[in-house]
Design an enzyme around this catalytic site. Sequence first.
Site, PDB file in Angstrom:
ATOM      1  N   PRO A  79      32.269   6.996 -30.323  1.00  0.00           N
ATOM      2  CG  PRO A  79      34.017   6.224 -31.651  1.00  0.00           C
ATOM      3  CD  PRO A  79      32.535   6.425 -31.642  1.00  0.00           C
ATOM      4  CB  CYS A  80      33.063  11.503 -27.612  1.00  0.00           C
ATOM      5  SG  CYS A  80      32.256  10.848 -26.144  1.00  0.00           S
TER       6      CYS A  80
END
Length: 184
Positions: free
Chosen positions: A148-149
């Site tokens: 989850p950047c």
Amino acid sequence: MDSLGQDEQRVVWAVVGTDIGPLMLAATRNGLVNVVFHASDAVRDRALERLAARLGGRLVEGPDSPLLAEAIRQLRAYFAGERHGFDLPLDWSLCSGFNRQVLRELASGVPYGSVVGYGDLAGRVGQPGGAQAVGMAMGSNPLPVVVPCHRVVESDGGIGGFGGGLETKRKLLALEGVLPEPLF
């Protein structure tokens, strides 16, 4: 089998519709290897060319492949608000070194509905002052959404950059309750 009797690398891919537009998913026998935003035909074709160059082997469209079935199911549940994390085998072969270290920390250490600063993430991997390098790692993330950047933000409260576009980042953060839903 290839000419040497070795198992040929096979990459199975599919394009899946989501609330943030079409995502291209690709997997090897080791796990999910790539997620690509805004997977129009042109974007998909460029992504497939990059995968062929990096991984070799055969690229096979397989929306019903067992290699992709669980990833598709979990992504659909995530976008429906029914899933807050991913439990998938991941193939990390498209990243290495510092980038892989940062992305693994992000995947395991920044839960749904929370955010972390670039500098804070750098500190977690033993590189205080490495915020810019973390930004580069986020930009090279081959597995966005699953890794989850979108949860990495600026220390001053700014949203930061995002390879999928800032509107996509806002939508993902709103889905997770970090930002309010847009009014229009």
